[in-house]
Design a protein around this motif. Structure first.
Motif, PDB file in Angstrom:
ATOM      1  N   GLU A  42       0.834  -1.205   0.000  1.00  0.00           N
ATOM      2  CA  GLU A  42       0.000   0.000   0.000  1.00  0.00           C
ATOM      3  C   GLU A  42       0.870   1.256   0.000  1.00  0.00           C
ATOM      4  OE1 GLU A  42      -3.649   1.413   2.736  1.00  0.00           O
ATOM      5  OE2 GLU A  42      -3.467  -0.762   2.485  1.00  0.00           O
ATOM      6  N   LEU A  43       1.944   1.231   0.780  1.00  0.00           N
ATOM      7  CA  LEU A  43       2.850   2.375   0.822  1.00  0.00           C
ATOM      8  C   LEU A  43       3.606   2.525  -0.498  1.00  0.00           C
ATOM      9  CD1 LEU A  43       4.311   2.024   4.436  1.00  0.00           C
ATOM     10  CD2 LEU A  43       2.662   3.711   3.633  1.00  0.00           C
ATOM     11  N   GLU A  44       3.997   1.415  -1.076  1.00  0.00           N
ATOM     12  CA  GLU A  44       4.756   1.436  -2.328  1.00  0.00           C
ATOM     13  C   GLU A  44       3.953   2.059  -3.471  1.00  0.00           C
ATOM     14  OE1 GLU A  44       6.613  -1.980  -5.044  1.00  0.00           O
ATOM     15  OE2 GLU A  44       7.320  -2.028  -2.960  1.00  0.00           O
ATOM     16  N   LYS A  45       2.636   1.832  -3.477  1.00  0.00           N
ATOM     17  CA  LYS A  45       1.770   2.423  -4.509  1.00  0.00           C
ATOM     18  C   LYS A  45       1.829   3.943  -4.477  1.00  0.00           C
ATOM     19  CE  LYS A  45      -1.631  -1.285  -4.522  1.00  0.00           C
ATOM     20  NZ  LYS A  45      -2.973  -1.660  -4.063  1.00  0.00           N
ATOM     21  N   LYS A  46       2.100   4.487  -3.302  1.00  0.00           N
ATOM     22  CA  LYS A  46       2.154   5.942  -3.127  1.00  0.00           C
ATOM     23  C   LYS A  46       3.596   6.446  -3.080  1.00  0.00           C
ATOM     24  CE  LYS A  46      -2.337   6.403  -1.062  1.00  0.00           C
ATOM     25  NZ  LYS A  46      -2.945   5.202  -1.358  1.00  0.00           N
ATOM     26  N   ASP A  47       4.533   5.614  -3.527  1.00  0.00           N
ATOM     27  CA  ASP A  47       5.964   5.944  -3.576  1.00  0.00           C
ATOM     28  C   ASP A  47       6.526   6.284  -2.193  1.00  0.00           C
ATOM     29  OD1 ASP A  47       8.358   6.159  -4.977  1.00  0.00           O
ATOM     30  OD2 ASP A  47       8.140   8.327  -5.206  1.00  0.00           O
ATOM     31  N   ILE A  48       6.076   5.537  -1.190  1.00  0.00           N
ATOM     32  CA  ILE A  48       6.572   5.707   0.172  1.00  0.00           C
ATOM     33  C   ILE A  48       7.422   4.483   0.518  1.00  0.00           C
ATOM     34  CG2 ILE A  48       5.936   5.910   2.606  1.00  0.00           C
ATOM     35  CD1 ILE A  48       3.339   7.257   1.668  1.00  0.00           C
ATOM     36  N   HIS A  49       8.613   4.744   1.022  1.00  0.00           N
ATOM     37  CA  HIS A  49       9.534   3.672   1.397  1.00  0.00           C
ATOM     38  C   HIS A  49       9.464   3.459   2.899  1.00  0.00           C
ATOM     39  CE1 HIS A  49      11.248   4.219  -2.589  1.00  0.00           C
ATOM     40  NE2 HIS A  49      11.247   5.518  -2.335  1.00  0.00           N
ATOM     41  N   MET A  50       9.602   2.212   3.314  1.00  0.00           N
ATOM     42  CA  MET A  50       9.576   1.891   4.741  1.00  0.00           C
ATOM     43  C   MET A  50      10.751   0.972   5.050  1.00  0.00           C
ATOM     44  SD  MET A  50       6.500   0.353   7.071  1.00  0.00           S
ATOM     45  CE  MET A  50       6.756  -1.405   7.068  1.00  0.00           C
ATOM     46  N   LEU A  51      11.510   1.334   6.069  1.00  0.00           N
ATOM     47  CA  LEU A  51      12.671   0.557   6.476  1.00  0.00           C
ATOM     48  C   LEU A  51      12.557   0.268   7.962  1.00  0.00           C
ATOM     49  CD1 LEU A  51      15.547  -0.543   5.799  1.00  0.00           C
ATOM     50  CD2 LEU A  51      16.395   1.724   6.431  1.00  0.00           C
ATOM     51  N   VAL A  52      12.548  -1.011   8.315  1.00  0.00           N
ATOM     52  CA  VAL A  52      12.475  -1.420   9.719  1.00  0.00           C
ATOM     53  C   VAL A  52      13.901  -1.510  10.249  1.00  0.00           C
ATOM     54  CG1 VAL A  52      11.723  -3.219  11.317  1.00  0.00           C
ATOM     55  CG2 VAL A  52      10.360  -2.713   9.282  1.00  0.00           C
ATOM     56  N   GLU A  93      -0.828  10.141   4.560  1.00  0.00           N
ATOM     57  CA  GLU A  93      -0.977   8.700   4.362  1.00  0.00           C
ATOM     58  C   GLU A  93      -0.667   7.936   5.642  1.00  0.00           C
ATOM     59  OE1 GLU A  93      -2.081   5.302   2.556  1.00  0.00           O
ATOM     60  OE2 GLU A  93      -2.327   7.333   1.785  1.00  0.00           O
ATOM     61  N   ILE A  94       0.383   8.316   6.350  1.00  0.00           N
ATOM     62  CA  ILE A  94       0.764   7.634   7.595  1.00  0.00           C
ATOM     63  C   ILE A  94      -0.327   7.814   8.651  1.00  0.00           C
ATOM     64  CG2 ILE A  94       2.435   7.592   9.486  1.00  0.00           C
ATOM     65  CD1 ILE A  94       3.496   6.371   6.859  1.00  0.00           C
ATOM     66  N   VAL A  95      -0.841   9.028   8.796  1.00  0.00           N
ATOM     67  CA  VAL A  95      -1.892   9.290   9.789  1.00  0.00           C
ATOM     68  C   VAL A  95      -3.165   8.522   9.421  1.00  0.00           C
ATOM     69  CG1 VAL A  95      -3.404  11.093  10.718  1.00  0.00           C
ATOM     70  CG2 VAL A  95      -0.951  11.489  10.580  1.00  0.00           C
ATOM     71  N   LYS A  96      -3.471   8.447   8.110  1.00  0.00           N
ATOM     72  CA  LYS A  96      -4.646   7.685   7.674  1.00  0.00           C
ATOM     73  C   LYS A  96      -4.496   6.208   8.039  1.00  0.00           C
ATOM     74  CE  LYS A  96      -5.531   6.099   3.503  1.00  0.00           C
ATOM     75  NZ  LYS A  96      -5.594   6.007   2.072  1.00  0.00           N
ATOM     76  N   LEU A  97      -3.311   5.648   7.819  1.00  0.00           N
ATOM     77  CA  LEU A  97      -3.076   4.241   8.167  1.00  0.00           C
ATOM     78  C   LEU A  97      -3.103   4.035   9.685  1.00  0.00           C
ATOM     79  CD1 LEU A  97      -0.237   3.429   5.624  1.00  0.00           C
ATOM     80  CD2 LEU A  97      -2.592   2.611   5.538  1.00  0.00           C
ATOM     81  N   LYS A 106      -1.669  -2.698  14.830  1.00  0.00           N
ATOM     82  CA  LYS A 106      -0.386  -2.481  15.501  1.00  0.00           C
ATOM     83  C   LYS A 106       0.415  -1.327  14.898  1.00  0.00           C
ATOM     84  CE  LYS A 106      -0.736  -6.503  17.745  1.00  0.00           C
ATOM     85  NZ  LYS A 106      -0.767  -6.725  19.133  1.00  0.00           N
ATOM     86  N   PHE A 107      -0.088  -0.688  13.857  1.00  0.00           N
ATOM     87  CA  PHE A 107       0.607   0.413  13.192  1.00  0.00           C
ATOM     88  C   PHE A 107       0.369   1.694  13.982  1.00  0.00           C
ATOM     89  CE2 PHE A 107       1.060   3.802  10.074  1.00  0.00           C
ATOM     90  CZ  PHE A 107       2.197   3.422   9.385  1.00  0.00           C
ATOM     91  N   VAL A 108       1.456   2.296  14.493  1.00  0.00           N
ATOM     92  CA  VAL A 108       1.338   3.501  15.307  1.00  0.00           C
ATOM     93  C   VAL A 108       2.367   4.529  14.841  1.00  0.00           C
ATOM     94  CG1 VAL A 108       1.472   4.444  17.645  1.00  0.00           C
ATOM     95  CG2 VAL A 108       0.609   2.128  17.297  1.00  0.00           C
ATOM     96  N   ALA A 109       1.894   5.701  14.465  1.00  0.00           N
ATOM     97  CA  ALA A 109       2.790   6.797  14.084  1.00  0.00           C
ATOM     98  C   ALA A 109       3.375   7.402  15.344  1.00  0.00           C
ATOM     99  CB  ALA A 109       2.024   7.845  13.282  1.00  0.00           C
TER     100      ALA A 109
END
Length: 174
Positions: A42-52, A93-97, A106-109
Protein backbone atom coordinates in the motif's frame (compact mmCIF):
# COMPACT_ATOMS: atom_id res chain seq x y z
CA UNK A 1 25.33 -8.97 17.05
CA UNK A 2 29.06 -8.54 16.57
CA UNK A 3 30.67 -5.13 16.17
CA UNK A 4 31.54 -5.90 12.55
CA UNK A 5 27.94 -6.84 11.68
CA UNK A 6 26.63 -3.72 13.44
CA UNK A 7 29.00 -1.61 11.38
CA UNK A 8 27.81 -3.26 8.14
CA UNK A 9 24.15 -2.75 9.04
CA UNK A 10 24.82 0.85 10.07
CA UNK A 11 26.52 1.58 6.74
CA UNK A 12 23.60 0.01 4.87
CA UNK A 13 21.06 2.10 6.78
CA UNK A 14 23.15 5.23 6.19
CA UNK A 15 23.32 4.46 2.45
CA UNK A 16 19.56 3.91 2.21
CA UNK A 17 18.70 7.09 4.10
CA UNK A 18 21.22 9.22 2.27
CA UNK A 19 19.57 12.37 0.98
CA UNK A 20 16.41 11.89 3.06
CA UNK A 21 15.58 15.18 4.79
CA UNK A 22 12.05 14.54 6.08
CA UNK A 23 10.83 11.25 7.56
CA UNK A 24 8.20 9.70 9.80
CA UNK A 25 8.94 7.09 12.45
CA UNK A 26 6.28 4.44 13.05
CA UNK A 27 5.98 1.30 15.09
CA UNK A 28 4.81 -1.97 13.52
CA UNK A 29 5.87 -4.26 16.36
CA UNK A 30 3.56 -7.25 16.62
CA UNK A 31 2.28 -7.18 13.04
CA UNK A 32 2.21 -10.51 11.27
CA UNK A 33 4.13 -10.98 8.00
CA UNK A 34 1.06 -10.90 5.73
CA UNK A 35 -0.20 -7.63 7.19
CA UNK A 36 3.27 -6.11 6.95
CA UNK A 37 3.57 -7.10 3.28
CA UNK A 38 0.12 -5.65 2.59
CA UNK A 39 1.17 -2.43 4.34
CA UNK A 40 4.40 -2.22 2.34
CA UNK A 41 2.45 -2.76 -0.89
CA UNK A 42 0.00 0.00 0.00
CA UNK A 43 2.85 2.37 0.82
CA UNK A 44 4.76 1.44 -2.33
CA UNK A 45 1.77 2.42 -4.51
CA UNK A 46 2.15 5.94 -3.13
CA UNK A 47 5.96 5.94 -3.58
CA UNK A 48 6.57 5.71 0.17
CA UNK A 49 9.53 3.67 1.40
CA UNK A 50 9.58 1.89 4.74
CA UNK A 51 12.67 0.56 6.48
CA UNK A 52 12.47 -1.42 9.72
CA UNK A 53 15.51 -0.73 11.92
CA UNK A 54 16.71 -1.07 15.47
CA UNK A 55 16.64 2.41 17.00
CA UNK A 56 20.25 2.38 18.23
CA UNK A 57 21.55 1.44 14.78
CA UNK A 58 19.34 4.08 13.16
CA UNK A 59 20.63 6.73 15.56
CA UNK A 60 24.19 5.76 14.79
CA UNK A 61 23.53 5.73 11.00
CA UNK A 62 21.78 9.12 10.96
CA UNK A 63 24.29 10.91 13.20
CA UNK A 64 24.80 14.41 11.80
CA UNK A 65 21.89 14.21 9.35
CA UNK A 66 18.61 16.14 9.44
CA UNK A 67 16.55 13.07 10.35
CA UNK A 68 18.61 12.13 13.41
CA UNK A 69 16.09 13.80 15.73
CA UNK A 70 13.33 11.41 14.65
CA UNK A 71 14.98 8.57 16.56
CA UNK A 72 15.44 10.44 19.85
CA UNK A 73 13.36 8.74 22.50
CA UNK A 74 12.52 5.77 20.27
CA UNK A 75 12.72 2.37 21.89
CA UNK A 76 13.17 -1.06 20.36
CA UNK A 77 12.46 -1.72 16.72
CA UNK A 78 11.02 1.15 14.66
CA UNK A 79 10.19 1.76 11.03
CA UNK A 80 11.21 4.88 9.21
CA UNK A 81 9.04 6.03 6.29
CA UNK A 82 10.01 8.56 3.66
CA UNK A 83 9.11 9.47 0.10
CA UNK A 84 5.81 10.47 -1.54
CA UNK A 85 5.51 13.60 -3.65
CA UNK A 86 5.98 15.82 -0.58
CA UNK A 87 6.18 15.55 3.20
CA UNK A 88 2.55 16.54 3.80
CA UNK A 89 1.34 13.75 1.47
CA UNK A 90 3.56 11.31 3.36
CA UNK A 91 2.18 12.41 6.72
CA UNK A 92 -1.43 12.31 5.47
CA UNK A 93 -0.98 8.70 4.36
CA UNK A 94 0.76 7.63 7.59
CA UNK A 95 -1.89 9.29 9.79
CA UNK A 96 -4.65 7.68 7.67
CA UNK A 97 -3.08 4.24 8.17
CA UNK A 98 -2.63 4.94 11.89
CA UNK A 99 -6.36 5.68 12.21
CA UNK A 100 -7.28 2.43 10.39
CA UNK A 101 -7.18 0.22 13.49
CA UNK A 102 -9.39 -2.38 11.85
CA UNK A 103 -6.80 -3.22 9.20
CA UNK A 104 -3.51 -2.15 10.82
CA UNK A 105 -4.09 -2.49 14.54
CA UNK A 106 -0.39 -2.48 15.50
CA UNK A 107 0.61 0.41 13.19
CA UNK A 108 1.34 3.50 15.31
CA UNK A 109 2.79 6.80 14.08
CA UNK A 110 5.33 7.92 16.63
CA UNK A 111 6.78 11.13 15.25
CA UNK A 112 9.11 12.40 12.62
CA UNK A 113 11.32 15.17 11.34
CA UNK A 114 10.37 18.03 9.04
CA UNK A 115 13.06 20.48 7.92
CA UNK A 116 15.30 19.30 10.76
CA UNK A 117 12.64 19.85 13.44
CA UNK A 118 11.42 16.93 15.52
CA UNK A 119 7.67 16.26 15.43
CA UNK A 120 5.73 14.19 17.92
CA UNK A 121 2.55 12.23 17.11
CA UNK A 122 0.38 15.30 17.72
CA UNK A 123 2.62 17.35 15.43
CA UNK A 124 2.13 14.75 12.69
CA UNK A 125 -1.65 14.99 13.08
CA UNK A 126 -1.43 18.77 12.76
CA UNK A 127 0.73 18.53 9.61
CA UNK A 128 -1.71 16.02 8.10
CA UNK A 129 -4.36 18.76 8.03
CA UNK A 130 -2.20 21.04 5.86
CA UNK A 131 -2.77 21.18 2.09
CA UNK A 132 -0.34 18.99 0.16
CA UNK A 133 1.75 20.20 -2.79
CA UNK A 134 -0.95 19.68 -5.43
CA UNK A 135 -3.55 21.48 -3.31
CA UNK A 136 -1.16 24.38 -2.69
CA UNK A 137 -0.44 24.70 -6.43
CA UNK A 138 -4.15 24.72 -7.29
CA UNK A 139 -4.79 27.41 -4.63
CA UNK A 140 -1.91 29.48 -6.02
CA UNK A 141 -3.15 29.15 -9.61
CA UNK A 142 -6.63 30.20 -8.47
CA UNK A 143 -5.18 33.27 -6.76
CA UNK A 144 -3.14 34.16 -9.85
CA UNK A 145 -6.02 33.70 -12.30
CA UNK A 146 -8.75 35.20 -10.09
CA UNK A 147 -8.05 38.91 -10.72
CA UNK A 148 -7.62 38.31 -14.45
CA UNK A 149 -10.96 36.56 -14.77
CA UNK A 150 -12.67 39.32 -12.77
CA UNK A 151 -11.12 41.96 -15.03
CA UNK A 152 -12.16 40.02 -18.12
CA UNK A 153 -15.73 39.76 -16.85
CA UNK A 154 -15.78 43.48 -16.06
CA UNK A 155 -14.56 44.36 -19.55
CA UNK A 156 -16.74 41.90 -21.44
CA UNK A 157 -19.95 42.47 -19.45
CA UNK A 158 -20.81 45.97 -20.73
CA UNK A 159 -19.75 45.05 -24.27
CA UNK A 160 -22.13 42.08 -24.34
CA UNK A 161 -24.92 44.22 -22.95
CA UNK A 162 -24.33 46.86 -25.62
CA UNK A 163 -24.19 44.19 -28.32
CA UNK A 164 -27.53 42.71 -27.23
CA UNK A 165 -29.16 46.17 -27.17
CA UNK A 166 -27.89 46.96 -30.69
CA UNK A 167 -29.12 43.56 -31.89
CA UNK A 168 -32.59 44.18 -30.40
CA UNK A 169 -32.71 47.64 -31.95
CA UNK A 170 -31.71 46.17 -35.31
CA UNK A 171 -34.35 43.44 -35.12
CA UNK A 172 -37.04 45.96 -34.12
CA UNK A 173 -36.52 48.06 -37.29
CA UNK A 174 -37.23 45.21 -39.70
Amino acid sequence: MSKYVKELVTRDIKRRLEGVEDAVVVSCVGMDANTTNELRGELEKKDIHMLVVKNTLARRATEGSQIHGAFEGAAGQVSVCWGASDFVSLVKEIVKLDKDKEKYEKFVAGGGVMDGEKLDAEGLKAVSKWPNREEQISMLVGQILGPGSQLSAALLGPGKMLNSQIKKKGEGDE
